[in-house]
Design a protein around this motif. Structure first.
Motif, mmCIF file in Angstrom:
data_model
loop_
_atom_site.group_PDB
_atom_site.id
_atom_site.type_symbol
_atom_site.label_atom_id
_atom_site.label_comp_id
_atom_site.label_asym_id
_atom_site.label_seq_id
_atom_site.Cartn_x
_atom_site.Cartn_y
_atom_site.Cartn_z
ATOM 1 N N LEU A 180 0.814 -1.219 0.000
ATOM 2 C CA LEU A 180 0.000 0.000 0.000
ATOM 3 C C LEU A 180 0.849 1.271 0.000
ATOM 4 C CD1 LEU A 180 -2.836 1.231 0.132
ATOM 5 C CD2 LEU A 180 -2.691 1.091 2.619
ATOM 6 N N VAL A 181 1.812 1.376 0.888
ATOM 7 C CA VAL A 181 2.600 2.611 1.014
ATOM 8 C C VAL A 181 3.399 2.907 -0.255
ATOM 9 C CG1 VAL A 181 4.430 3.782 2.302
ATOM 10 C CG2 VAL A 181 2.677 2.482 3.529
ATOM 11 N N PRO A 182 4.168 1.944 -0.802
ATOM 12 C CA PRO A 182 4.906 2.261 -2.034
ATOM 13 C C PRO A 182 4.001 2.617 -3.206
ATOM 14 C CG PRO A 182 5.093 -0.083 -1.483
ATOM 15 C CD PRO A 182 4.523 0.599 -0.307
ATOM 16 N N LEU A 183 2.848 1.983 -3.309
ATOM 17 C CA LEU A 183 1.951 2.290 -4.424
ATOM 18 C C LEU A 183 1.321 3.672 -4.257
ATOM 19 C CD1 LEU A 183 0.303 -1.194 -5.045
ATOM 20 C CD2 LEU A 183 1.885 0.024 -6.523
ATOM 21 N N LEU A 184 1.017 4.071 -3.033
ATOM 22 C CA LEU A 184 0.511 5.428 -2.805
ATOM 23 C C LEU A 184 1.564 6.470 -3.187
ATOM 24 C CD1 LEU A 184 -1.402 5.053 0.590
ATOM 25 C CD2 LEU A 184 -2.395 5.623 -1.630
ATOM 26 N N MET A 185 2.828 6.173 -2.896
ATOM 27 C CA MET A 185 3.903 7.091 -3.292
ATOM 28 C C MET A 185 3.974 7.232 -4.808
ATOM 29 S SD MET A 185 7.106 6.315 -0.769
ATOM 30 C CE MET A 185 7.058 6.743 0.975
ATOM 31 N N LEU A 186 3.847 6.112 -5.509
ATOM 32 C CA LEU A 186 3.905 6.149 -6.974
ATOM 33 C C LEU A 186 2.728 6.932 -7.543
ATOM 34 C CD1 LEU A 186 5.065 2.507 -7.787
ATOM 35 C CD2 LEU A 186 6.378 4.605 -8.105
ATOM 36 N N VAL A 187 1.549 6.753 -6.958
ATOM 37 C CA VAL A 187 0.375 7.502 -7.426
ATOM 38 C C VAL A 187 0.584 8.998 -7.215
ATOM 39 C CG1 VAL A 187 -2.084 7.928 -7.016
ATOM 40 C CG2 VAL A 187 -1.239 5.594 -7.116
ATOM 41 N N ALA A 188 1.190 9.378 -6.099
ATOM 42 C CA ALA A 188 1.468 10.797 -5.844
ATOM 43 C C ALA A 188 2.395 11.367 -6.909
ATOM 44 C CB ALA A 188 2.089 10.951 -4.456
ATOM 45 N N ILE A 189 3.429 10.608 -7.283
ATOM 46 C CA ILE A 189 4.362 11.068 -8.325
ATOM 47 C C ILE A 189 3.643 11.159 -9.664
ATOM 48 C CG2 ILE A 189 6.451 10.465 -9.615
ATOM 49 C CD1 ILE A 189 7.526 9.181 -7.035
ATOM 50 N N ILE A 190 2.763 10.213 -9.952
ATOM 51 C CA ILE A 190 1.981 10.246 -11.197
ATOM 52 C C ILE A 190 1.140 11.515 -11.259
ATOM 53 C CG2 ILE A 190 0.040 9.157 -12.408
ATOM 54 C CD1 ILE A 190 1.156 6.444 -11.389
ATOM 55 N N CYS A 191 0.509 11.877 -10.142
ATOM 56 C CA CYS A 191 -0.334 13.078 -10.105
ATOM 57 C C CYS A 191 0.499 14.337 -10.358
ATOM 58 C CB CYS A 191 -1.054 13.178 -8.762
ATOM 59 S SG CYS A 191 -2.330 11.920 -8.534
ATOM 60 N N VAL A 192 1.682 14.416 -9.745
ATOM 61 C CA VAL A 192 2.569 15.566 -9.971
ATOM 62 C C VAL A 192 2.971 15.623 -11.442
ATOM 63 C CG1 VAL A 192 4.806 16.585 -9.427
ATOM 64 C CG2 VAL A 192 3.417 15.576 -7.603
ATOM 65 N N PHE A 193 3.304 14.477 -12.019
ATOM 66 C CA PHE A 193 3.680 14.389 -13.438
ATOM 67 C C PHE A 193 2.545 14.889 -14.320
ATOM 68 C CE2 PHE A 193 3.714 11.874 -17.396
ATOM 69 C CZ PHE A 193 4.961 12.209 -17.895
ATOM 70 N N GLN A 194 1.318 14.488 -14.015
ATOM 71 C CA GLN A 194 0.176 14.891 -14.833
ATOM 72 C C GLN A 194 -0.127 16.379 -14.679
ATOM 73 O OE1 GLN A 194 -2.682 11.960 -13.387
ATOM 74 N NE2 GLN A 194 -2.599 10.912 -15.363
ATOM 75 N N ILE A 195 0.021 16.891 -13.475
ATOM 76 C CA ILE A 195 -0.184 18.333 -13.273
ATOM 77 C C ILE A 195 0.860 19.126 -14.060
ATOM 78 C CG2 ILE A 195 -0.053 20.189 -11.562
ATOM 79 C CD1 ILE A 195 -1.236 18.156 -9.529
ATOM 80 N N TYR A 196 2.093 18.652 -14.012
ATOM 81 C CA TYR A 196 3.177 19.317 -14.752
ATOM 82 C C TYR A 196 2.899 19.305 -16.260
ATOM 83 C CZ TYR A 196 7.876 20.335 -16.512
ATOM 84 O OH TYR A 196 8.942 20.880 -17.164
#
Length: 623
Positions: A180-196
């Motif tokens: 759960l924790v590593p996948l939540l971290m990856l989702v957070a990075i994905i969201c930052v990437f998409q916002i960028y």
């Protein structure tokens, strides 16, 4: 380089051949290696009973939901053979092979491909996951394949790849909640990437994110529920380094000696320095965050810090051995990718050395009888067959006891043997009160005076038999046929109040039961309960009746249940059947008796602190 070109020209064929051979090995090990404790628990509590959904099933973290569900399907299709139950995990190795191949194509460096081949395809202990009926193999297959799609998403910004990653991420979580924790971290990075990249607020993306967010909410709620019930019992004591990193090294390589630790720490430092250098060279450009290799490095170091803080601030346990295996994935991908970036074509020699070492180790460790790590200790069927042969020599039901860590292995073998032997006797503290024991050699200071060693079995276990047979003095007996029929919750066979004993020796209840017609499987217990003079329950000895076979109709069993040491005055003593599901039962009891046991050392126990001492000395949990 000529060598690199030659290997590259045939790499796909070589990879396919190696994966095929390793898959055959994994399948054969899944067929031949006996069931381990956790696998047997998974079978009895979730697969055989058809109850594996969260909250409605037996409450424990042993339940890896998707594994239980898929193995349940395999069980109904092919039966209870260990290979049938492990089949979903065996097939998940194919996903690993596809994922590793796809990841290798993302980096134009042969050394990187060979490192992934060595660590993920040829690491012998890592392959145990795919020969087990547990969720780890499935989760690793889904996760590695998901990583390949995630890598491509960051390179191409293709939503198709992102959706595949989310799909495999949720499947991996359904197989193993520790992700759960590593996948939540990856989702957070994905969201930052998409916002960028100004794609975050697209309707389809928000919809997919909302669905995944809802799924993550379900998994988070479940983990918090487990924590509230004090079921997150892995990863306590001993400290962060020993619990997480040393245990992981021990699990993967069968040892965590000084040189392995030194190499790991050295690579850890190099990975950290390499990551810092690349970030500094980029002048902290946010784009560098989205380089796939660095993403794995960022997440790895973030996880190292996050789990330390989660423990210190919220009391959430550290990941331990197999529950921290995701750290291994992130570290290998990050280190291999970063090293190939720095060393370029020279990294080929590192890749060749790495894959060669793993190949040689694989060949030397290859066997079809035991798993590579003591975490999945077991013993072969010949141990059970030996006890069967001992039973055939006796006209009485023999009793077999030992530490609770060995109960499930015995129970599954007995299930496959149609319940020929009596159920395993477990006490809070191992006691010398049974005819036979399955023991560890480290327990010899306690059993040596009272038992002979008859047979050595795997992982330093031995089968013991009492030097002098136990004497049984009957204090209660009934040989009149009793018939029981109905859907009651409880069927009382005998209940005695205000009993006085002549001494504190253990009691043994013997019950002869014929099941006329019962559910398949029968979700019921045969219980021997003892309360002290104040009405406090001191023993609740039970046989899980579904552990003696799937179809018990028209079968007769001579059960025995044994208590530990007792007080002289008892308020209640009862034998009953607890019909958990309240489904119709039809059975007969032709005989029962309660005896008090006599014999040298019958009240001798192995104290819990002794096991703590052994664990402290060996730095390994008791098997």
């Amino acid at each position: 380089m000529v060598l690199e070109q030659k290997i590259n020209n045939h790499y796909s064929k070589l990879f396919f051949c190696i994966c095929t051979l390793v898959f055959i090995v994994v399948a054969l090990r899944a067929f031949f290696v006996p069931f381990s404790h956790d696998e047997a628990a998974t079978f009895f509590f979730y697969i055989q009973t058809d109850t594996y959904m969260p909250y409605s099933s037996h409450l424990y973290t042993n339940n890896h939901f998707l594994n239980s569900a898929l193995s349940n399907v395999s069980y109904h299709l092919f039966g209870a053979h260990r290979f049938a139950l492990r089949l979903p995990n065996v097939l998940s190795f194919i996903l690993v092979c596809i994922g590793v191949f796809k990841l290798g194509k993302k980096v134009n460096n042969l050394g990187f491909k060979l490192c992934l081949l060595g660590f993920f395809i040829l690491c012998f202990n890592f392959l145990d996951f795919f020969a087990l009926c547990r969720g780890y193999g499935l989760s690793m297959g889904f996760l590695i394949l998901g990583f390949a799609y995630l890598w491509e998403f960051f390179q191409t910004n293709s939503n198709k790849n992102l959706y595949w990653f989310y799909f495999f991420a949720q499947l991996s979580l359904a197989s193993n909640l520790t992700l759960l924790v590593p996948l939540l971290m990856l989702v957070a990075i994905i969201c930052v990437f998409q916002i960028y990249n100004k794609t975050f607020f697209k309707a389809t993306n928000l919809l997919i994110l909302a669905v995944n967010g809802y799924m993550f909410k379900i998994w988070i709620s479940l983990l918090l529920f487990y924590k509230e019930k004090n079921l997150l019992d892995s990863g306590t004591g001993w400290g962060y380094w020993r619990l997480t990193y040393k245990s992981l090294l021990d699990f993967l390589f069968g040892a965590s000696n000084t040189w392995i630790e030194a190499v790991t720490i050295g690579l850890f430092i190099l990975l950290f320095i390499g990551t810092i250098i690349i970030v500094l060279k980029s002048k902290f450009n946010i784009k560098i965050l989205f380089e796939p290799t660095l993403i794995f490095s960022f997440v790895f170091f973030s996880l190292v810090v996050a789990y330390y803080l989660l423990k210190k601030l919220f009391g959430i346990n550290y990941p331990e051995d197999r529950t921290g295996i995701f750290l291994f994935l992130f570290f290998v991908i990050a280190a291999s990718g970063l090293a190939s970036n720095f060393l370029k074509e020279k990294f080929l020699f590192v890749g060749l050395a790495c894959s060669s070492i793993f190949l040689i180790t694989f060949i030397f460790k290859l066997n079809f009888s035991v798993f590579g790590s003591y975490f999945f200790h077991t013993y072969k069927k010949d141990a059970y067959d030996f006890l069967v042969s001992e039973q055939t020599k006796s006209n009485q039901t023999i009793t077999i006891g030992g530490n609770a860590a060995r109960e499930m292995i015995f129970a599954f073998l007995n299930f496959r043997g149609n319940g020929y032997l009596n159920g395993y006797c477990v006490n809070n503290e191992v006691q010398m009160n049974t005819d036979y024991q399955i023991a560890l050699k480290t327990e010899k200071p306690y059993y040596n005076l009272f038992y002979d060693e008859l047979k050595e079995i795997d992982w330093e276990h031995v089968i013991l038999k009492r030097k002098k047979s136990l004497e049984r003095k009957v204090i209660l007996e009934h040989n009149k046929l009793q018939q029981f029929k109905g859907a009651n919750t409880y069927f009382d066979l005998v209940k005695v109040r205000d009993t006085s004993l002549v001494n504190i020796n253990p009691l043994e209840a013997e019950v002869h039961v014929k099941f006329v017609k019962v559910p398949k499987p029968i979700k019921a217990f045969l219980v021997f309960s003892v309360n002290d003079s104040l009405g406090k329950q001191i023993y609740y000895k039970a046989h899980h009746l579904n552990w003696f076979g799937l179809n018990l109709d028209n079968k007769t069993f001579k059960f025995k249940l044994t208590t530990g040491t007792l007080p002289l005055k008892l308020k209640d003593l009862s034998i009953h059947v607890w019909n958990i599901d309240e489904k119709p039962l039809d059975f007969e009891v032709s005989y029962f008796k309660v005896s008090q046991l006599y014999g040298e050392g019958v009240n001798v126990k192995i104290p819990e602190k002794y096991y703590e001492l052994i664990e402290k000395i060996t730095k390994k949990p008791i098997l």
